[in-house]
Motif scaffolding. Structure first.
Motif, PDB file in Angstrom:
ATOM      1  N   SER A  74       5.825   8.562  -3.128  1.00  0.00           N
ATOM      2  CA  SER A  74       6.036   9.163  -4.510  1.00  0.00           C
ATOM      3  C   SER A  74       7.259   8.768  -5.224  1.00  0.00           C
ATOM      4  N   GLU A  75       8.421   8.477  -4.369  1.00  0.00           N
ATOM      5  CA  GLU A  75       9.588   7.881  -5.031  1.00  0.00           C
ATOM      6  C   GLU A  75       9.390   6.423  -5.817  1.00  0.00           C
ATOM      7  N   ILE A  76       8.341   5.743  -4.845  1.00  0.00           N
ATOM      8  CA  ILE A  76       8.021   4.490  -5.528  1.00  0.00           C
ATOM      9  C   ILE A  76       7.378   4.414  -6.771  1.00  0.00           C
ATOM     10  N   ILE A  77       6.336   5.406  -6.561  1.00  0.00           N
ATOM     11  CA  ILE A  77       5.564   5.513  -8.055  1.00  0.00           C
ATOM     12  C   ILE A  77       6.386   5.938  -9.207  1.00  0.00           C
ATOM     13  N   ARG A  78       7.316   6.933  -8.680  1.00  0.00           N
ATOM     14  CA  ARG A  78       8.129   7.390  -9.900  1.00  0.00           C
ATOM     15  C   ARG A  78       8.953   6.310 -10.581  1.00  0.00           C
ATOM     16  N   THR A  79       9.505   5.683  -9.576  1.00  0.00           N
ATOM     17  CA  THR A  79      10.505   4.280 -10.113  1.00  0.00           C
ATOM     18  C   THR A  79       9.558   3.394 -10.683  1.00  0.00           C
ATOM     19  N   LEU A  80       8.475   3.057 -10.325  1.00  0.00           N
ATOM     20  CA  LEU A  80       7.763   1.837 -10.801  1.00  0.00           C
ATOM     21  C   LEU A  80       7.283   2.427 -12.282  1.00  0.00           C
ATOM     22  N   ALA A  81       6.863   3.469 -12.355  1.00  0.00           N
ATOM     23  CA  ALA A  81       5.990   4.219 -13.599  1.00  0.00           C
ATOM     24  C   ALA A  81       7.050   3.976 -14.839  1.00  0.00           C
ATOM     25  N   THR A  82       8.178   4.186 -14.452  1.00  0.00           N
ATOM     26  CA  THR A  82       9.084   4.496 -15.609  1.00  0.00           C
ATOM     27  C   THR A  82       9.706   2.998 -15.880  1.00  0.00           C
ATOM     28  N   ALA A  83       9.265   1.850 -15.354  1.00  0.00           N
ATOM     29  CA  ALA A  83       9.615   0.500 -15.611  1.00  0.00           C
ATOM     30  C   ALA A  83       8.077  -0.318 -15.830  1.00  0.00           C
ATOM     31  N   PRO A  84       7.604  -0.261 -17.244  1.00  0.00           N
ATOM     32  CA  PRO A  84       6.399  -0.707 -17.435  1.00  0.00           C
ATOM     33  C   PRO A  84       6.012  -1.952 -17.212  1.00  0.00           C
ATOM     34  N   LYS A  85       7.152  -2.829 -17.124  1.00  0.00           N
ATOM     35  CA  LYS A  85       7.183  -4.173 -16.713  1.00  0.00           C
ATOM     36  C   LYS A  85       6.987  -4.621 -15.316  1.00  0.00           C
ATOM     37  N   CYS A  86       7.063  -3.528 -14.534  1.00  0.00           N
ATOM     38  CA  CYS A  86       6.747  -3.758 -12.904  1.00  0.00           C
ATOM     39  C   CYS A  86       5.601  -3.849 -12.693  1.00  0.00           C
ATOM     40  N   ARG A  87       5.159  -4.919 -11.857  1.00  0.00           N
ATOM     41  CA  ARG A  87       3.448  -5.036 -11.478  1.00  0.00           C
ATOM     42  C   ARG A  87       3.917  -4.785 -10.049  1.00  0.00           C
ATOM     43  N   PHE A  88       2.848  -4.126  -9.523  1.00  0.00           N
ATOM     44  CA  PHE A  88       2.728  -3.909  -8.009  1.00  0.00           C
ATOM     45  C   PHE A  88       1.258  -4.024  -7.425  1.00  0.00           C
ATOM     46  N   ALA A  89       1.188  -4.097  -6.097  1.00  0.00           N
ATOM     47  CA  ALA A  89       0.023  -4.239  -5.400  1.00  0.00           C
ATOM     48  C   ALA A  89      -0.083  -2.959  -4.248  1.00  0.00           C
ATOM     49  N   VAL A  90      -1.078  -2.685  -3.905  1.00  0.00           N
ATOM     50  CA  VAL A  90      -1.042  -1.575  -2.631  1.00  0.00           C
ATOM     51  C   VAL A  90      -2.010  -2.295  -1.663  1.00  0.00           C
ATOM     52  N   LYS A  91      -1.216  -2.197  -0.422  1.00  0.00           N
ATOM     53  CA  LYS A  91      -2.007  -2.790   0.680  1.00  0.00           C
ATOM     54  C   LYS A  91      -2.368  -1.705   1.667  1.00  0.00           C
ATOM     55  N   SER A  92      -3.384  -1.634   2.517  1.00  0.00           N
ATOM     56  CA  SER A  92      -3.613  -0.905   3.780  1.00  0.00           C
ATOM     57  C   SER A  92      -3.869  -1.885   4.982  1.00  0.00           C
ATOM     58  N   GLY A  93      -5.207  -2.194   5.126  1.00  0.00           N
ATOM     59  CA  GLY A  93      -5.281  -3.190   6.181  1.00  0.00           C
ATOM     60  C   GLY A  93      -5.268  -4.643   5.690  1.00  0.00           C
ATOM     61  N   GLY A  94      -5.614  -4.805   4.355  1.00  0.00           N
ATOM     62  CA  GLY A  94      -5.294  -6.249   3.943  1.00  0.00           C
ATOM     63  C   GLY A  94      -6.538  -7.075   4.153  1.00  0.00           C
ATOM     64  N   HIS A  95      -7.586  -6.278   4.190  1.00  0.00           N
ATOM     65  CA  HIS A  95      -9.052  -7.107   4.575  1.00  0.00           C
ATOM     66  C   HIS A  95      -9.800  -7.282   3.270  1.00  0.00           C
ATOM     67  N   MET A  96      -9.517  -7.154   2.099  1.00  0.00           N
ATOM     68  CA  MET A  96     -10.108  -7.734   0.925  1.00  0.00           C
ATOM     69  C   MET A  96      -9.761  -9.158   0.859  1.00  0.00           C
ATOM     70  N   ALA A  97     -10.687  -9.994   0.652  1.00  0.00           N
ATOM     71  CA  ALA A  97     -10.577 -11.256   0.590  1.00  0.00           C
ATOM     72  C   ALA A  97      -9.586 -12.155  -0.416  1.00  0.00           C
ATOM     73  N   GLN A  98     -10.023 -11.457  -1.709  1.00  0.00           N
ATOM     74  CA  GLN A  98      -9.352 -12.336  -2.595  1.00  0.00           C
ATOM     75  C   GLN A  98      -7.774 -12.138  -3.015  1.00  0.00           C
ATOM     76  N   ALA A  99      -7.332 -13.304  -3.147  1.00  0.00           N
ATOM     77  CA  ALA A  99      -5.845 -13.561  -3.581  1.00  0.00           C
ATOM     78  C   ALA A  99      -5.605 -12.314  -4.551  1.00  0.00           C
ATOM     79  N   GLY A 100      -4.485 -11.480  -4.451  1.00  0.00           N
ATOM     80  CA  GLY A 100      -4.027 -10.561  -5.377  1.00  0.00           C
ATOM     81  C   GLY A 100      -4.870  -9.192  -5.373  1.00  0.00           C
ATOM     82  N   ALA A 101      -5.707  -9.045  -4.405  1.00  0.00           N
ATOM     83  CA  ALA A 101      -6.660  -7.791  -4.374  1.00  0.00           C
ATOM     84  C   ALA A 101      -5.457  -6.675  -3.862  1.00  0.00           C
ATOM     85  N   ALA A 102      -4.601  -7.025  -2.819  1.00  0.00           N
ATOM     86  CA  ALA A 102      -3.636  -5.990  -2.093  1.00  0.00           C
ATOM     87  C   ALA A 102      -2.224  -6.599  -2.260  1.00  0.00           C
TER      88      ALA A 102
END
Ligand SMILES: Cc1cc2nc3c(=O)[nH]c(=O)nc-3n(C[C@H](O)[C@H](O)[C@H](O)COP(=O)(O)OP(=O)(O)OC[C@H]3O[C@@H](n4cnc5c(N)ncnc54)[C@H](O)[C@@H]3O)c2cc1C
Length: 493
Positions: A74-102
């Motif tokens: 929640s803290e992370i999203i509050r911080t990132l959402a107020t800085a629209p130039k910040c780009r982020f990715a979300v990873k759980s198990g990291g098994h999606m093949a393509q670069a940049g998916a997670a």
């Protein structure tokens, strides 16, 4: 702490010395200093090397965040959402093949691997899972109580991405993995942690069932459990040339059986490796402790057979054995398509596969494989019964069972990437063209196996797409998860 001090000073962003990525990490460092990791740090390196594909491992975020609670997220999203130039990715198990998916170049990667909670609810009829768990751990813990949930086939696959993309596996009576979710905890764009179920947030509840990372970060999933003892199955290996007719007939008859035995399923892989040529690897599975059950005998009687590894076993051992066949760190390409169950189409698919071999045969370390998976009408009915997902799996032509076909192309060297990708996409096109000609093409694409050139969410149909866009605007008015989280499969415009 490796960030540029300038990034912490008001007024320096967006100065040249302080890139957007550095700035974002600096902002997050103010909020969660002990959860932030930079290149060279052990947690950063471990996070990158835990991705399945080499392409994802090679993406280098400015920093990796490893939250340990929903409140951290929640803290992370509050911080990132107020800085629209910040780009982020979300990873759980990291098994999606393509670069940049997670993972994300020059951005912030949020690695959920520490959100690995496991707790029973309502006796043990429900279990709450953190997104950072992997299916092998989940099966193992549930097995201690004679229970299971419908998860992935391989032990290493992550709970988070799998359940958000739909989730196919061994258990026909339960539909998609996501059909078994009764509640989510989700951090939405405002940073609020929402308890989402069919009553509290019915629209978001449905949108998440197939909606991947488009609506928020899921910090827990609660699923119904079911009893499971020992199971039967394993890999059986055959040369293609002497068995192809038997294989495809067995698969088509099994998938279309009007008296389908719901305890049974199979995966049929058609694989090429230069040392052996084309082989079939059939993986029958039976969800009861019954050796060679009648429903799967059309596969077990195929001859000649090179290997038979079937046994009475546990789900954990089964998933571990599958996981060992897909090690981390290789270049990977996956795609997905679906067709109506039809023997002529399966033969056309095999011919297309066969024709594709010369273009990749000399690629170093090539493993070239497509896998057929039955989606019998019993599965589609189970999904509808538990249902309410947003996957919109169409059934065309009506009344026919479906066959899912996924690719798995593995190679070693970057300079072979164009060759493999071109051949992979040509094979996809060839199969689709044949199926269209035969009137058996079904335009649904499984998000969890899709290539980045595919658009799985559009394949859910117009009404589902419009519904998901509506839910997105409702829960994410600033469109944080569309604009700042570019990876994976996004909602169509
Ligand atoms: C060896 C192997 C076996 C597989 N077996 C199966 C199978 O049996 N059945 C099947 O259906 N699929 C299978 N898959 C495909 C698999 O389901 C997908 O790759 C899935 O995305 C993996 O989930 P993950 O958490 O490991 O992935 P990740 O790469 O971590 O995430 C995938 C996507 O989901 C998003 N995401 C992940 N977690 C969250 C979260 N908590 N909140 C919001 N967004 C999130 C990410 O941003 C990313 O875009 C397999 C893949 C491999 C490589």
């Amino acid at each position: 702490m490796k960030i540029l001090v300038a990034c912490l000073l008001p007024g320096f962003y967006p100065a040249l010395v302080c890139t957007a990525g550095n700035f974002c990490c600096a902002q997050l460092e103010k909020v969660l200093p002990d959860k932030l990791h930079y290149p060279g740090d052990q947690v950063y390196n471990a996070s990158l090397s835990s991705f399945w594909s080499e392409q994802e491992q090679s993406v280098t975020p400015i920093c990796v965040l490893r939250p340990v609670s929903g409140r951290d997220v929640s803290e992370i999203i509050r911080t990132l959402a107020t800085a629209p130039k910040c780009r982020f990715a979300v990873k759980s198990g990291g098994h999606m093949a393509q670069a940049g998916a997670a993972n994300i170049e020059d951005g912030v990667t949020i690695d959920l691997s520490a959100l690995a909670q496991f707790s029973f609810e309502q006796g043990r009829s429900r279990v709450t899972l953190g997104p950072g768990l992997r299916w092998g751990e989940v099966y193992n813990k549930l097995a201690a109580y004679g229970l299971a949930v419908p998860g992935g086939r391989s032990s290493d696959v992550g709970v988070g991405g799998y359940l958000l993309g739909g989730g196919l596996g061994y258990f026909i009576p339960y539909g998609f993995g996501c059909d078994n979710i009764v509640a989510y905890k989700v951090v939405v764009a405002s940073g609020a942690i929402q308890n989402v179920d069919a009553v509290t947030h019915p629209e978001l509840f449905r949108a998440l069932k197939g909606g991947s990372n488009n609506f928020g970060i899921v910090v827990s999933f609660t699923l119904r459990t079911f009893p499971l003892g020992r199971v039967w199955g394993g890999n059986m290996v055959y040369l293609a040339a002497p068995t192809v007719d038997q294989q495809l007939k067995a698969f088509s008859d099994f998938t279309g059986n009007t008296h389908y035995d719901v305890h049974a399923t199979v995966q049929m892989s058609i694989s090429f490796a230069p040392s052996v040529g084309i082989i079939f690897v059939d993986q029958p599975f039976y969800a009861l402790p019954r050796i060679n059950p009648p429903a799967l005998r059309s596969f077990t009687r195929i001859r000649p057979r090179l290997q038979d590894q079937t046994s009475l076993t546990t789900l954990t051992a089964f998933a571990n054995a599958s996981g060992q066949l897909s090690p981390l760190g290789f270049r990977q390409m996956t795609w997905s398509l679906s067709v109506a169950n039809d023997l002529e189409t399966l033969h056309a698919l095999f011919i297309a596969f066969n024709n594709s071999i010369p273009s990749i045969a000399s690629v170093a370390g090539i493993a070239w494989s497509i896998t057929l998976e039955p989606l019998p009408t019993a599965f589609l009915l189970s999904s509808a019964k538990f249902g309410g997902n947003s996957l919109g799996l169409p059934i065309r032509p009506r009344g026919k069972a479906l066959v899912l076909c996924d690719s798995s192309f593995t190679w070693i060297n970057e300079n072979d990437t164009a060759t493999v990708r071109n051949a992979g996409l040509k094979l996809l096109d060839d199969i689709i063209r044949s199926a269209r000609q035969l009137g058996t093409y079904n335009d649904w694409v499984d998000l969890n196996h899709a290539d980045y050139s595919q658009d799985p969410i559009s394949s859910y149909g117009r009404a589902n797409g419009a519904f998901m866009r509506y839910v997105s605007r409702r829960y994410d008015p600033g469109q944080t998860f569309q604009k700042q989280l570019p990876g994976g499969f996004k909602l169509p415009a």
